[in-house]
Design an enzyme around this catalytic site. Structure first.
Site, PDB file in Angstrom:
ATOM      1  N   GLN A 293       9.671 -19.208  38.810  1.00 16.60           N
ATOM      2  CA  GLN A 293       9.719 -19.320  37.342  1.00 16.60           C
ATOM      3  C   GLN A 293       9.727 -20.793  36.918  1.00 16.60           C
ATOM      4  OE1 GLN A 293       9.454 -17.447  34.686  1.00 16.60           O
ATOM      5  NE2 GLN A 293       9.180 -15.520  35.777  1.00 16.60           N
ATOM      6  N   SER A 294       8.908 -21.602  37.562  1.00 16.48           N
ATOM      7  CA  SER A 294       8.898 -23.039  37.257  1.00 16.48           C
ATOM      8  C   SER A 294       8.335 -23.317  35.852  1.00 16.48           C
ATOM      9  CB  SER A 294       8.041 -23.753  38.307  1.00 16.48           C
ATOM     10  OG  SER A 294       7.614 -25.008  37.828  1.00 16.48           O
ATOM     11  N   ASN A 295       9.105 -24.063  35.068  1.00 13.62           N
ATOM     12  CA  ASN A 295       8.630 -24.498  33.750  1.00 13.62           C
ATOM     13  C   ASN A 295       7.543 -25.551  33.901  1.00 13.62           C
ATOM     14  OD1 ASN A 295      10.728 -23.073  32.166  1.00 13.62           O
ATOM     15  ND2 ASN A 295      12.087 -24.444  33.311  1.00 13.62           N
TER      16      ASN A 295
END
Ligand SMILES: Cc1ncc(COP(=O)(O)O)c(C=O)c1O
Length: 321
Positions: free
Chosen positions: A74-76
């Protein structure tokens, strides 16, 4: 060198708002302001777009046609990189830690909407992911593509320039408000945001105490990495940043059991800010950083006349994961 002469592709909307959180300040008995970098406006906002403005300017300059980067599932950073690469007409490959989910939610959904190529690796960590990225880049090169790779979090000296510029913005906003912040509090993950603020603080003589809040326990090498990136950022501008790892403050006490794992305090902080200030934090970064700030204020760690600036670095797309 004047930072304004450095090639940069404008993607976000500046300055991001900065104001006093009245209800939180009253509850804590200490003045707390917020810099809303969750409202940078590009691809649902957040801190990484400030770094990408410099990194992707270099990619365009080098004639790249494909961007590759790495991150958590879930990397921004991966979400913002994917949208920015597409926006600039480039292809995008994301090398992600985790297994392919049944449904794309949160950040993955956004990256999916811009047709990012996903590469999932179950058991690899930061540096291993970066070496997979190099392998994929090599393959693309052999196919005639022109790849541009961005290391974890865009945390390299050029990326950190985004937060040197943010420091300038904060100094200008201080002047408009007629005040001086004593502390600047923010989450510290891969170190680039911290490094840019540190370089900015030093070059501008801003006089802030920088409190980086660790988001995962057991990262003893992070202060040295922050120093290295900050010193590299200084070099780009032809300036010396004289700071040692011992002077870099990273507080790990509020990081909980691991990266991305919620803590009771971070959940409380997220609810407080939502209910009292209509501000939405995330579980991975800003919730933990704000939990630390609240706890320190309750413990009386800040002097009575402290003026604390909290940087909301974004990440709240994760709430929908
Ligand atoms: C929302 C958010 N806040 C803070 C950070 C930490 O920034 P840095 O990696 O520059 O330390 C990140 C990085 O991934 C992020 O996505």
């Amino acid at each position: 060198m004047d930072i304004e002469k450095l090639p940069r592709i404008g993607l976000a909307f500046y300055p991001t708002p900065l104001y006093r959180m009245d209800r939180l300040s009253n509850r804590l008995g200490v003045e707390v302001f917020v810099k809303r970098d969750d409202l940078t406006g590009f691809a649902f906002g957040g801190n990484k777009v400030r770094k990408l403005e410099y990194l992707l300017a270099r990619a365009v300059d080098e004639g790249a046609d494909t961007v590759l980067t790495v991150g958590a599932l879930q990397s921004n950073h991966c979400r913002q990189s994917a949208v920015a690469a597409r926006f600039l007409g480039m292809d995008i490959h994301l090398i992600l830690r985790g297994s392919r989910p049944e449904r794309n939610t949160g950040n993955l959904l956004v990256s999916h909407l811009v047709d990012a190529h996903f590469h999932f690796f179950d058991s690899l960590e930061g540096e291993e992911l970066e070496s997979e990225m190099e392998t994929i880049a090599e393959r693309l090169r052999a196919e005639g593509r022109r790849p541009f790779t961005i290391p974890l979090g865009g945390s390299v000296p050029l990326g950190a320039m985004g937060y040197v510029r943010a420091a300038q913005e904060i100094v200008q906003q201080q002047q408009l408000l007629g005040l001086q912040f004593t502390h600047v509090v923010f989450p510290s993950g891969s170190g680039g945001t911290h490094a840019g603020l540190l370089a900015g603080n030093s070059l501008l003589g801003a006089g802030w105490k920088l409190l980086g809040m660790g988001v995962a326990p057991g990262r003893p090498r992070l202060p040295a990495k922050v120093c290295e990136i900050a010193s590299g950022a200084g070099q780009i501008l032809g300036e010396k940043i004289a700071i040692s790892p011992e002077e870099v403050v990273i507080i790990e006490k509020y990081a909980g059991q691991g990266y991305g794992l919620q803590t009771p305090e971070s959940c409380e902080a997220i609810k407080w800010l939502a209910q009292e200030e209509a501000i939405f934090l995330d579980h991975v970064y800003t919730g933990k950083a704000m939990a630390g700030l609240i706890h320190m204020a309750r413990e009386g760690a800040f002097e009575e006349n402290a003026r604390i600036l909290f940087i909301h670095t974004g990440g709240n797309v994760e709430l929908f994961a």
